[in-house]
Design an enzyme around this catalytic site. Structure first.
Site, PDB file in Angstrom:
ATOM      1  N   ILE A  94       0.828  -1.212   0.000  1.00  0.00           N
ATOM      2  CA  ILE A  94       0.000   0.000   0.000  1.00  0.00           C
ATOM      3  C   ILE A  94       0.865   1.265   0.000  1.00  0.00           C
ATOM      4  CG2 ILE A  94      -0.249   0.323   2.499  1.00  0.00           C
ATOM      5  CD1 ILE A  94      -3.302   0.627   1.950  1.00  0.00           C
ATOM      6  N   GLN A 141      10.632  -5.082  11.207  1.00  0.00           N
ATOM      7  CA  GLN A 141       9.318  -5.648  10.882  1.00  0.00           C
ATOM      8  C   GLN A 141       8.223  -4.870  11.609  1.00  0.00           C
ATOM      9  OE1 GLN A 141       8.088  -9.448  12.652  1.00  0.00           O
ATOM     10  NE2 GLN A 141       7.695 -10.234  10.599  1.00  0.00           N
ATOM     11  N   HIS A 157       6.423 -11.839   5.673  1.00  0.00           N
ATOM     12  CA  HIS A 157       6.149 -11.364   4.315  1.00  0.00           C
ATOM     13  C   HIS A 157       7.450 -11.092   3.601  1.00  0.00           C
ATOM     14  CE1 HIS A 157       6.018  -7.968   7.158  1.00  0.00           C
ATOM     15  NE2 HIS A 157       6.528  -7.228   6.180  1.00  0.00           N
ATOM     16  N   ASN A 205      11.997  -8.466   6.495  1.00  0.00           N
ATOM     17  CA  ASN A 205      12.323  -7.853   7.779  1.00  0.00           C
ATOM     18  C   ASN A 205      11.837  -8.849   8.838  1.00  0.00           C
ATOM     19  OD1 ASN A 205      13.306  -5.472   6.559  1.00  0.00           O
ATOM     20  ND2 ASN A 205      11.239  -4.643   6.400  1.00  0.00           N
TER      21      ASN A 205
HETATM   22  P1  AMP Z   1       7.503  -4.505   7.338  1.00  0.00           P
HETATM   23  O1  AMP Z   1       8.164  -3.260   7.855  1.00  0.00           O
HETATM   24  O2  AMP Z   1       8.488  -5.451   6.687  1.00  0.00           O
HETATM   25  O3  AMP Z   1       6.660  -5.181   8.396  1.00  0.00           O
HETATM   26  O4  AMP Z   1       6.578  -4.021   6.168  1.00  0.00           O
HETATM   27  C1  AMP Z   1       5.183  -4.010   6.243  1.00  0.00           C
HETATM   28  C2  AMP Z   1       4.695  -3.526   4.907  1.00  0.00           C
HETATM   29  O5  AMP Z   1       3.305  -3.772   4.822  1.00  0.00           O
HETATM   30  C3  AMP Z   1       4.896  -2.032   4.654  1.00  0.00           C
HETATM   31  O6  AMP Z   1       5.674  -1.856   3.470  1.00  0.00           O
HETATM   32  C4  AMP Z   1       3.489  -1.500   4.508  1.00  0.00           C
HETATM   33  O7  AMP Z   1       3.385  -0.472   3.548  1.00  0.00           O
HETATM   34  C5  AMP Z   1       2.714  -2.733   4.102  1.00  0.00           C
HETATM   35  N1  AMP Z   1       1.311  -2.737   4.440  1.00  0.00           N
HETATM   36  C6  AMP Z   1       0.742  -2.504   5.650  1.00  0.00           C
HETATM   37  N2  AMP Z   1      -0.605  -2.626   5.587  1.00  0.00           N
HETATM   38  C7  AMP Z   1      -0.896  -2.952   4.303  1.00  0.00           C
HETATM   39  C8  AMP Z   1      -2.112  -3.214   3.600  1.00  0.00           C
HETATM   40  N3  AMP Z   1      -3.307  -3.164   4.214  1.00  0.00           N
HETATM   41  N4  AMP Z   1      -2.028  -3.518   2.289  1.00  0.00           N
HETATM   42  C9  AMP Z   1      -0.844  -3.565   1.665  1.00  0.00           C
HETATM   43  N5  AMP Z   1       0.349  -3.338   2.275  1.00  0.00           N
HETATM   44  C10 AMP Z   1       0.326  -3.026   3.577  1.00  0.00           C
END
Ligand code: AMP
Length: 140
Positions: A30, A92, A98, A85
């Protein structure tokens, strides 16, 4: 459990899906770091990569490779940063495993993950060798 990615898997939060199969889901981030920035997740909740069983890890790897090919075929790219992460100390924010796939277009600044660690220690081969011995002889 209050997990945004579990809510996406459940269909409670909309997402921009690019691939789905029995074990995994891939959707666009997102807040993309580059166009096509995708996340690949196991459908079953786990926080850490090492928490996945072998079948779930294999499914995640297989989907990641598939989505990388889809992204490159769609965007005309060949290169990407592919990263996890793995836990809060690694940045993370969503505690559900992910894989980030960030396509890197031609001419993109070629920042490697090494750029995350400007204050790295001096290279010391005897310390590296001793640590490798400790790791090799420690049960997982
Ligand atoms: P991390 O810091 O590795 O946990 O990254 C989490 C990622 O999830 C970030 O890049 C956010 O932009 C993404 N994210 C969080 N909520 C959503 C959502 N509802 N749809 C798509 N991406 C998301």
């Amino acid at each position: 459990m209050d997990c945004v990615f579990c809510a996406i898997v459940a269909g409670d939060i909309p997402n921009a899906t690019v691939h789905e199969d029995e074990d995994t889901l891939a959707f666009l981030d997102i807040n993309p770091l580059r166009p096509g920035h995708a996340l690949v997740i196991p459908k079953s909740h786990a926080q850490y990569f090492a928490d996945l069983d072998d079948a779930a890890a294999a499914a995640l790897t297989s989907s990641t490779r598939r989505v990388v090919r889809q992204l490159h075929a769609t965007l005309g790219t060949t290169d990407a940063t592919i990263a996890i992460n793995d836990g809060p100390s690694a940045g993370q924010e969503v505690p559900h495993v992910h894989v980030h796939i960030v396509p890197r277009p031609d001419g993109d600044a070629p920042t490697p993950i090494h750029a995350l660690f400007p204050d790295r220690p001096e290279s010391d081969m005897s310390a590296i060798t001793a640590l490798a011995e400790r790791i090799r002889t420690t049960a997982p």
